[in-house]
Design a protein around this motif. Structure first.
Motif, mmCIF file in Angstrom:
data_model
loop_
_atom_site.group_PDB
_atom_site.id
_atom_site.type_symbol
_atom_site.label_atom_id
_atom_site.label_comp_id
_atom_site.label_asym_id
_atom_site.label_seq_id
_atom_site.Cartn_x
_atom_site.Cartn_y
_atom_site.Cartn_z
ATOM 1 N N TYR A 254 0.834 -1.207 0.000
ATOM 2 C CA TYR A 254 0.000 0.000 0.000
ATOM 3 C C TYR A 254 0.873 1.264 0.000
ATOM 4 N N TYR A 255 1.945 1.218 0.762
ATOM 5 C CA TYR A 255 2.836 2.377 0.851
ATOM 6 C C TYR A 255 3.504 2.652 -0.500
ATOM 7 N N ILE A 256 3.937 1.605 -1.194
ATOM 8 C CA ILE A 256 4.532 1.774 -2.520
ATOM 9 C C ILE A 256 3.509 2.364 -3.488
ATOM 10 N N HIS A 257 2.272 1.882 -3.399
ATOM 11 C CA HIS A 257 1.204 2.415 -4.246
ATOM 12 C C HIS A 257 1.011 3.912 -3.997
ATOM 13 N N TYR A 258 1.036 4.311 -2.717
ATOM 14 C CA TYR A 258 0.867 5.729 -2.372
ATOM 15 C C TYR A 258 2.036 6.565 -2.893
ATOM 16 N N LEU A 259 3.253 6.025 -2.794
ATOM 17 C CA LEU A 259 4.414 6.758 -3.283
ATOM 18 C C LEU A 259 4.351 6.978 -4.794
ATOM 19 N N ILE A 260 3.824 5.986 -5.512
ATOM 20 C CA ILE A 260 3.776 6.089 -6.974
ATOM 21 C C ILE A 260 2.625 6.970 -7.438
ATOM 22 N N ASP B 60 -2.478 8.600 -4.210
ATOM 23 C CA ASP B 60 -3.942 8.626 -4.099
ATOM 24 C C ASP B 60 -4.364 7.854 -2.853
ATOM 25 N N SER B 61 -4.379 8.565 -1.717
ATOM 26 C CA SER B 61 -4.759 7.924 -0.455
ATOM 27 C C SER B 61 -6.245 7.584 -0.411
ATOM 28 N N VAL B 62 -7.083 8.379 -1.141
ATOM 29 C CA VAL B 62 -8.528 8.118 -1.148
ATOM 30 C C VAL B 62 -8.814 6.772 -1.817
ATOM 31 N N PHE B 63 -8.152 6.522 -2.939
ATOM 32 C CA PHE B 63 -8.334 5.251 -3.647
ATOM 33 C C PHE B 63 -7.897 4.083 -2.765
ATOM 34 N N ILE B 64 -6.768 4.251 -2.080
ATOM 35 C CA ILE B 64 -6.273 3.194 -1.202
ATOM 36 C C ILE B 64 -7.292 2.897 -0.108
ATOM 37 N N PHE B 65 -7.882 3.967 0.455
ATOM 38 C CA PHE B 65 -8.865 3.778 1.525
ATOM 39 C C PHE B 65 -10.109 3.052 0.994
ATOM 40 N N LYS B 66 -10.632 3.496 -0.195
ATOM 41 C CA LYS B 66 -11.803 2.847 -0.775
ATOM 42 C C LYS B 66 -11.522 1.372 -1.090
ATOM 43 N N TYR B 67 -10.348 1.143 -1.653
ATOM 44 C CA TYR B 67 -9.990 -0.234 -2.010
ATOM 45 C C TYR B 67 -9.866 -1.106 -0.764
ATOM 46 N N PHE B 68 -9.300 -0.514 0.296
ATOM 47 C CA PHE B 68 -9.131 -1.254 1.551
ATOM 48 C C PHE B 68 -10.498 -1.629 2.145
ATOM 49 N N ALA C 263 -13.349 -1.887 0.507
ATOM 50 C CA ALA C 263 -13.985 -2.867 -0.369
ATOM 51 C C ALA C 263 -13.445 -4.278 -0.115
ATOM 52 N N GLN C 264 -12.127 -4.376 0.059
ATOM 53 C CA GLN C 264 -11.520 -5.675 0.322
ATOM 54 C C GLN C 264 -11.947 -6.235 1.675
ATOM 55 N N MET C 265 -12.081 -5.347 2.664
ATOM 56 C CA MET C 265 -12.538 -5.789 3.978
ATOM 57 C C MET C 265 -13.964 -6.327 3.903
ATOM 58 N N GLY C 266 -14.803 -5.730 3.022
ATOM 59 C CA GLY C 266 -16.165 -6.221 2.865
ATOM 60 C C GLY C 266 -16.211 -7.591 2.215
ATOM 61 N N PHE C 267 -15.275 -7.846 1.302
ATOM 62 C CA PHE C 267 -15.257 -9.134 0.615
ATOM 63 C C PHE C 267 -14.532 -10.210 1.422
ATOM 64 N N LEU C 268 -13.736 -9.794 2.418
ATOM 65 C CA LEU C 268 -12.916 -10.729 3.181
ATOM 66 C C LEU C 268 -13.728 -11.855 3.841
ATOM 67 N N PRO C 269 -14.868 -11.561 4.526
ATOM 68 C CA PRO C 269 -15.635 -12.657 5.138
ATOM 69 C C PRO C 269 -16.110 -13.686 4.116
ATOM 70 N N ILE C 270 -16.555 -13.191 2.937
ATOM 71 C CA ILE C 270 -17.019 -14.112 1.895
ATOM 72 C C ILE C 270 -15.869 -14.979 1.406
ATOM 73 N N SER C 271 -14.729 -14.339 1.146
ATOM 74 C CA SER C 271 -13.553 -15.073 0.681
ATOM 75 C C SER C 271 -13.108 -16.106 1.714
ATOM 76 N N THR C 272 -13.102 -15.702 2.979
ATOM 77 C CA THR C 272 -12.689 -16.615 4.055
ATOM 78 C C THR C 272 -13.633 -17.806 4.143
ATOM 79 N N ALA C 273 -14.940 -17.527 4.041
ATOM 80 C CA ALA C 273 -15.926 -18.602 4.120
ATOM 81 C C ALA C 273 -15.749 -19.593 2.979
#
Length: 254
Positions: free
Chosen positions: A24-30, A33-41, A43-53
């Motif tokens: 994530y830090y490398i993505h921010y350096l390049i 876009d911290s807003v995109f990183i936050f949205k993506y994070f 979104a991934q947290m929302g999908f995590l329970p489904i993926s884990t299940a």
């Protein structure tokens, strides 16, 4: 041992977390876009329970199937030991009580061309078994002597907790042990009323049918997974009077 495992798991989790932070830090350096990183994070947290299940269910099924196959392989080894030490000789002995053993045995001359349906048909034929109604007391004495010699082996098998998972084989062991107890409990097998001989024939018939059915299941498993063991089983077939342990040129090698 448990502490070492816990430390290893904690180190693994921290390494994954650190790797994620670095990416994530490398993505921010390049892209900066911290807003995109936050949205993506999020979104991934929302999908995590489904993926884990999904992963958990799939892995549990795969691991469960693998463990079951391992247990079945071990049980087949136990069943093989039973037939090597007790079952095959017991089948050969009980066949002497069977009026139709010769005719029935014609349907049990298996070979490498047998399929699952052939073994299933052979099992269905066991319904036609007809034990001799005039079993001689001398035959009961021989059977009693044989089973008494194998009593300790049967007891050790009954004490094996893994056999509880194999219902049909457990049922066979209980039936054999019950017959052993029935015969051993009578002080004189030569002088019994006809009603008692009929009772013993019922116990023998139960063991005989279960023994053949389990034997066919075991042989079918060997035919599918262990051709060399199947070859030995064919050459020691108790229902084939022509069977010979010596491998002929016609039979070839497995």
């Amino acid at each position: 041992m448990n502490l070492k495992r816990a430390n290893w798991l904690a180190a693994l989790a921290l390494s994954f977390l650190a790797t994620s932070v670095v990416i994530y830090y490398i993505h921010y350096l390049i892209f900066g876009d911290s807003v995109f990183i936050f949205k993506y994070f999020v979104a991934q947290m929302g999908f995590l329970p489904i993926s884990t299940a999904l992963v958990t269910i799939v892995l549990n099924q795969l691991m469960g199937k693998r463990d079951k196959n391992i247990r079945l392989q071990k049980l087949n080894m136990v069943i093989g030991a039973f037939y090597s030490d007790v079952g095959t000789d017991l089948l050969r002995f009980m066949a002497s009580f069977d009026l139709e053993a010769k005719n029935f045995g014609q349907h049990l001359k298996m070979n490498s061309s047998w399929t699952k349906s052939d073994f299933e048909q052979a099992k269905r034929n066991t319904h036609d078994i007809n034990l001799d109604k005039t079993i001689l007391p001398s035959q009961l004495l021989e059977l009693d002597s044989f089973l008494c010699q194998k009593r300790d082996h049967l007891l050790r098998m009954l004490e094996n907790p893994n056999l509880l998972e194999h219902e049909s084989f457990s049922q066979l062991l209980r039936a054999v042990f019950h017959l052993t107890e029935e015969l051993a409990s009578r002080p004189d097998l030569r002088q019994l009323p006809q009603s008692d001989y009929a009772h013993l024939r019922g116990d023998i018939s139960r063991v005989y049918v279960l023994l053949i059915n389990q034997w066919l299941d075991y042989i079918a498993s060997l035919n599918q997974n262990y051709p060399y063991l199947f070859s030995l089983a064919v050459r020691t077939n108790p229902f084939n009077p022509e069977a010979s342990i010596v491998v002929t040129e016609e039979e070839g090698s497995y």
